[in-house]
Scaffold this motif. Structure first.
Motif, PDB file in Angstrom:
ATOM      1  N   ARG A 166      17.458 -44.492 -40.356  1.00 50.85           N
ATOM      2  CA  ARG A 166      17.433 -44.460 -38.797  1.00 50.85           C
ATOM      3  C   ARG A 166      19.043 -44.680 -38.368  1.00 50.85           C
ATOM      4  N   ASP A 171      19.384 -43.342 -34.413  1.00 50.60           N
ATOM      5  CA  ASP A 171      18.249 -43.939 -33.504  1.00 50.60           C
ATOM      6  C   ASP A 171      18.594 -45.283 -32.950  1.00 50.60           C
ATOM      7  N   THR A 172      18.492 -45.076 -31.372  1.00 49.91           N
ATOM      8  CA  THR A 172      18.901 -46.027 -30.441  1.00 49.91           C
ATOM      9  C   THR A 172      17.636 -46.835 -29.889  1.00 49.91           C
ATOM     10  N   SER A 173      16.492 -46.549 -30.575  1.00 52.17           N
ATOM     11  CA  SER A 173      15.060 -47.234 -29.819  1.00 52.17           C
ATOM     12  C   SER A 173      14.992 -48.494 -30.501  1.00 52.17           C
ATOM     13  N   ASP A 174      14.029 -49.158 -30.135  1.00 51.37           N
ATOM     14  CA  ASP A 174      13.439 -50.672 -30.610  1.00 51.37           C
ATOM     15  C   ASP A 174      12.001 -50.564 -30.822  1.00 51.37           C
ATOM     16  N   THR A 176      10.501 -50.243 -33.814  1.00 51.25           N
ATOM     17  CA  THR A 176      10.284 -50.488 -35.087  1.00 51.25           C
ATOM     18  C   THR A 176      11.252 -51.528 -35.605  1.00 51.25           C
ATOM     19  N   SER A 179      14.678 -50.520 -36.850  1.00 50.17           N
ATOM     20  CA  SER A 179      15.706 -49.649 -35.903  1.00 50.17           C
ATOM     21  C   SER A 179      16.911 -50.442 -36.027  1.00 50.17           C
TER      22      SER A 179
END
Length: 353
Positions: A166, A171-174, A176, A179
């Motif tokens: 990631r 990856d800038t998501s939350d 998982t 991340s």
């Protein structure tokens, strides 16, 4: 690279590599030199609020270590412990004619700061949530006894491959726990902490260069649990106890004043860290744990305290500041307190150049 008000960046050629350095606009060339060294999976961007708040009589700079931020990507020779980073720092300060300086190190950067102080004069040393003087994982007791000859369970093989992937994917998501944003929220700061600059801190994490020569590094098979040992390349292997040990600070003939500031809720550096694979084994997260005698938890905080108490017994001075409800990043979580403690520490040292 998003910079806060009053913070500038420039690339500085040195005899080793070209390093990116954040500075504060308007600082006097003859100001008291203060150098802020970031930790693992981060960069100088994390120091910006601290830089803004420190007294104006300081000349403040925050470099990116090799393989992080905007500094050149260069292989990390883990057989030298953290010396590649410490030597880069020395090259930078020589290029800027700023040695000696007050050196502040966070997490792995605390290890870099300790290694630097073993080999070069410093005006003072400030350690924020530092790695133990005996490395990260693979040791027991306050004396830092190595558990195995090959330091099994430490180094590059212990990195979460999903997290590394990631980082590579930016990856800038939350969505998982693996991340970078989720890791920041769950381990860099205490539960519930919020920052308007969270996106900058994630940007900083994502600047980490990945691969066997950088983060996390390589690994080799081991006959000892959990089946791997550190290789000789890359970031995580630099803190294996067989190559990194800064407990010799206690024998320095000239002992700089030391500030040790840390949080009581630190998820990374503690006496029961879930980043210590022996802790995960004891908790049943990793199968096959051989038990307390063969694979005890590393008492990281106790090891730091034992070394600093011996440092004081040998004629040095240190101040410990333990912050309640604080995680791995006091300078982010309690910025006013951090700046006040650091400023007081630099003042106590009585050294300006």
């Amino acid at each position: 690279m998003e910079l806060l008000a009053g913070i500038t960046a420039r690339r500085v050629p040195t005899t080793r590599l070209t390093m990116n350095v954040l500075e504060r606009a308007g600082d006097r060339p003859d100001g008291i030199p203060v150098v802020l060294v970031h930790g693992n999976v981060s960069s100088s961007l994390f120091w910006q609020e601290t830089m803004q708040a420190l007294p104006q009589e300081y000349r403040v700079l925050a470099p990116d270590l090799r393989g992080f931020g905007q500094t050149d990507t260069a292989p990390v020779d883990a057989s030298r412990g953290l010396r590649d980073f410490a030597d880069d720092l020395h090259g930078l300060l020589e290029a800027l004619q700023l040695a000696p300086a007050h050196v502040v190190g966070w997490s792995m950067g605390g290890g870099v700061a300790m290694q630097y102080a073993l080999e070069h004069p410093v005006l003072s040393l400030a350690l924020q949530a530092p790695v133990s003087p005996y490395g990260f994982g693979g040791t027991a007791g306050p004396e830092g006894r190595r558990l195995t000859e090959d330091d099994a369970g430490t180094g590059g093989g212990g990195a979460n491959p999903d997290f590394v992937a990631r980082l590579e994917a930016a990856d800038t998501s939350d969505d998982t726990p693996a991340s970078p944003l989720s890791v920041y929220r769950s381990t860099y700061v205490h539960a519930g902490f919020e920052s308007p600059h969270e996106h900058i801190w994630v940007e900083s994490m994502l600047s980490t260069k990945t691969g066997p020569d950088n983060y996390p590094g390589d690994s080799v098979p081991s006959q000892n649990w959990p089946g791997f040992a550190p290789g000789r390349r890359g970031v995580l292997n630099t803190m294996a106890p067989g190559v990194f040990n800064t407990s010799a600070l206690v024998d320095l003939p000239e002992k700089p004043d030391i500030l040790w500031i840390h949080g009581d809720s630190d998820a990374i550096v503690s006496d029961a860290s879930f980043f210590d694979l022996n802790c995960l084994g004891k908790a049943g997260v990793l199968p096959g744990w051989p038990g307390e005698e063969a694979a005890p938890l590393q008492p990281m905080v106790s090891q730091i305290r034992a070394v600093l108490e011996k440092y004081a017994a040998n004629g040095g001075r240190f101040t410990e500041v333990l912050l309640e409800n604080c995680g791995h990043s006091p300078h982010l979580e309690y910025p006013e307190r951090f700046v006040a403690e650091l400023t007081a520490h630099i003042g106590r040292s009585g050294k300006t150049a």
